[in-house]
Design a protein around this motif. Structure first.
Motif, PDB file in Angstrom:
ATOM      1  N   LEU A  11       0.835  -1.201   0.000  1.00  0.00           N
ATOM      2  CA  LEU A  11       0.000   0.000   0.000  1.00  0.00           C
ATOM      3  C   LEU A  11       0.872   1.253   0.000  1.00  0.00           C
ATOM      4  N   SER A  12       1.942   1.237   0.757  1.00  0.00           N
ATOM      5  CA  SER A  12       2.832   2.397   0.831  1.00  0.00           C
ATOM      6  C   SER A  12       3.471   2.698  -0.514  1.00  0.00           C
ATOM      7  N   ALA A  13       3.845   1.660  -1.243  1.00  0.00           N
ATOM      8  CA  ALA A  13       4.422   1.879  -2.571  1.00  0.00           C
ATOM      9  C   ALA A  13       3.401   2.540  -3.492  1.00  0.00           C
ATOM     10  N   GLN A  14       2.175   2.050  -3.471  1.00  0.00           N
ATOM     11  CA  GLN A  14       1.135   2.632  -4.323  1.00  0.00           C
ATOM     12  C   GLN A  14       0.839   4.066  -3.914  1.00  0.00           C
ATOM     13  N   VAL A  15       0.737   4.323  -2.618  1.00  0.00           N
ATOM     14  CA  VAL A  15       0.419   5.660  -2.121  1.00  0.00           C
ATOM     15  C   VAL A  15       1.545   6.639  -2.463  1.00  0.00           C
ATOM     16  N   ALA A  16       2.791   6.224  -2.286  1.00  0.00           N
ATOM     17  CA  ALA A  16       3.914   7.119  -2.582  1.00  0.00           C
ATOM     18  C   ALA A  16       3.926   7.516  -4.055  1.00  0.00           C
ATOM     19  N   ILE A  17       3.754   6.554  -4.932  1.00  0.00           N
ATOM     20  CA  ILE A  17       3.751   6.844  -6.372  1.00  0.00           C
ATOM     21  C   ILE A  17       2.592   7.776  -6.719  1.00  0.00           C
ATOM     22  N   SER A  18       1.418   7.453  -6.227  1.00  0.00           N
ATOM     23  CA  SER A  18       0.231   8.255  -6.540  1.00  0.00           C
ATOM     24  C   SER A  18       0.338   9.669  -5.973  1.00  0.00           C
ATOM     25  N   ASP A  19       0.839   9.795  -4.753  1.00  0.00           N
ATOM     26  CA  ASP A  19       0.929  11.116  -4.132  1.00  0.00           C
ATOM     27  C   ASP A  19       2.006  11.972  -4.788  1.00  0.00           C
ATOM     28  N   LEU A  20       3.114  11.369  -5.145  1.00  0.00           N
ATOM     29  CA  LEU A  20       4.165  12.136  -5.814  1.00  0.00           C
ATOM     30  C   LEU A  20       3.743  12.540  -7.226  1.00  0.00           C
ATOM     31  N   TYR A  21       3.031  11.661  -7.917  1.00  0.00           N
ATOM     32  CA  TYR A  21       2.636  11.931  -9.296  1.00  0.00           C
ATOM     33  C   TYR A  21       1.440  12.877  -9.376  1.00  0.00           C
ATOM     34  N   ALA A  22       0.361  12.549  -8.670  1.00  0.00           N
ATOM     35  CA  ALA A  22      -0.883  13.298  -8.853  1.00  0.00           C
ATOM     36  C   ALA A  22      -1.384  13.993  -7.597  1.00  0.00           C
ATOM     37  N   ARG A  23      -0.639  13.889  -6.485  1.00  0.00           N
ATOM     38  CA  ARG A  23      -1.074  14.457  -5.203  1.00  0.00           C
ATOM     39  C   ARG A  23      -2.445  13.904  -4.807  1.00  0.00           C
ATOM     40  N   ARG A  24      -2.625  12.586  -5.022  1.00  0.00           N
ATOM     41  CA  ARG A  24      -3.870  11.907  -4.673  1.00  0.00           C
ATOM     42  C   ARG A  24      -3.555  10.603  -3.950  1.00  0.00           C
ATOM     43  N   VAL A  25      -4.461  10.212  -3.071  1.00  0.00           N
ATOM     44  CA  VAL A  25      -4.401   8.915  -2.406  1.00  0.00           C
ATOM     45  C   VAL A  25      -5.700   8.201  -2.764  1.00  0.00           C
ATOM     46  N   SER A  26      -5.577   7.011  -3.322  1.00  0.00           N
ATOM     47  CA  SER A  26      -6.736   6.280  -3.834  1.00  0.00           C
ATOM     48  C   SER A  26      -7.595   5.723  -2.703  1.00  0.00           C
ATOM     49  N   ASN A  27      -8.859   6.140  -2.678  1.00  0.00           N
ATOM     50  CA  ASN A  27      -9.796   5.597  -1.691  1.00  0.00           C
ATOM     51  C   ASN A  27     -10.028   4.108  -1.921  1.00  0.00           C
ATOM     52  N   ARG A  28     -10.014   3.677  -3.176  1.00  0.00           N
ATOM     53  CA  ARG A  28     -10.230   2.258  -3.484  1.00  0.00           C
ATOM     54  C   ARG A  28      -9.156   1.390  -2.843  1.00  0.00           C
ATOM     55  N   TRP A  29      -7.906   1.809  -3.011  1.00  0.00           N
ATOM     56  CA  TRP A  29      -6.805   1.048  -2.416  1.00  0.00           C
ATOM     57  C   TRP A  29      -6.922   1.022  -0.902  1.00  0.00           C
ATOM     58  N   LEU A  30      -7.213   2.175  -0.318  1.00  0.00           N
ATOM     59  CA  LEU A  30      -7.332   2.234   1.142  1.00  0.00           C
ATOM     60  C   LEU A  30      -8.460   1.327   1.628  1.00  0.00           C
ATOM     61  N   ALA A 162       3.117  10.543   0.832  1.00  0.00           N
ATOM     62  CA  ALA A 162       4.339   9.893   0.354  1.00  0.00           C
ATOM     63  C   ALA A 162       5.368   9.818   1.481  1.00  0.00           C
ATOM     64  N   TYR A 163       5.469  10.871   2.272  1.00  0.00           N
ATOM     65  CA  TYR A 163       6.402  10.836   3.398  1.00  0.00           C
ATOM     66  C   TYR A 163       5.947   9.837   4.465  1.00  0.00           C
ATOM     67  N   LEU A 164       4.637   9.707   4.667  1.00  0.00           N
ATOM     68  CA  LEU A 164       4.126   8.650   5.546  1.00  0.00           C
ATOM     69  C   LEU A 164       4.521   7.276   4.999  1.00  0.00           C
TER      70      LEU A 164
END
Length: 181
Positions: A11-30, A162-164
């Motif tokens: 999950l952290s890998a997905q969140v870091a990529i998404s947050d760095l790229y689009a400044r979004r965290v996917s609710n679906r993944w969470l 991403a820092y989290l």
């Protein structure tokens, strides 16, 4: 390594990529990871006779409650708050403080760089300022940079999720490999 830390790393890998790229965290993944974790914890407790997952459930509540005021003040996105709550569910309440401290230090260093950069730029010699401006123009003209800006849809700020994520992977790696060495 058990299932919950592995889920946290994925999950952290997905969140870091998404947050760095689009400044979004996917609710679906969470939601998906949270439901798998909750189901696994409850199954282990009810069927396998594991202890009640109180620290994990408390971690979810504390993770949500700890960052919710920052969201209410507009200092943080809702995805960051929900991600921290899912991390609390996955890793338990004791993991939240070290992850929060490390990620806040990283975000603080980022903020310091953002605040100091304009002053440092003006302190450069004129030739260096010109080279910097030219490099910046060429960088902004690249298609992938424009694509990143378009995907952010105007969202700016520090990628705290991403820092989290970085702090979470560090926490798990230290617990797995660093503490016993």
């Amino acid at each position: 390594m058990s299932l919950l830390p592995v889920l946290a790393v994925l999950l952290s890998a997905q969140v870091a990529i998404s947050d760095l790229y689009a400044r979004r965290v996917s609710n679906r993944w969470l939601l998906c990871v949270g439901m798998v974790a909750l189901g696994g914890l409850l199954w282990m407790w009810a069927v396998r006779g594991a202890p009640f997952p109180g620290m994990h459930l408390a971690g979810a509540v504390v993770g949500l409650a700890a960052l919710l005021p920052f969201y209410a003040l507009g200092w943080m996105g809702a995805g960051d708050v929900k991600y921290f709550a899912v991390l609390g569910l996955l890793l338990g309440m004791p993991a939240l403080l070290p992850i929060w401290v490390a990620s806040s230090l990283l975000a603080g260093a980022h903020a310091g760089c953002v605040l100091l950069a304009p002053g440092l730029r003006t302190a450069l010699p004129l030739r260096m300022q010109w080279l910097h401006a030219r490099a910046q123009e060429q960088w902004q003209a690249r298609p992938f940079v424009r694509q990143i800006h378009a995907s952010r849809q105007g969202r700016a700020g520090i990628p705290y999720a991403a820092y989290l994520a970085f702090a979470t992977v560090g926490f798990i790696a230290y617990g797995t490999y660093g503490a016993s060495s």
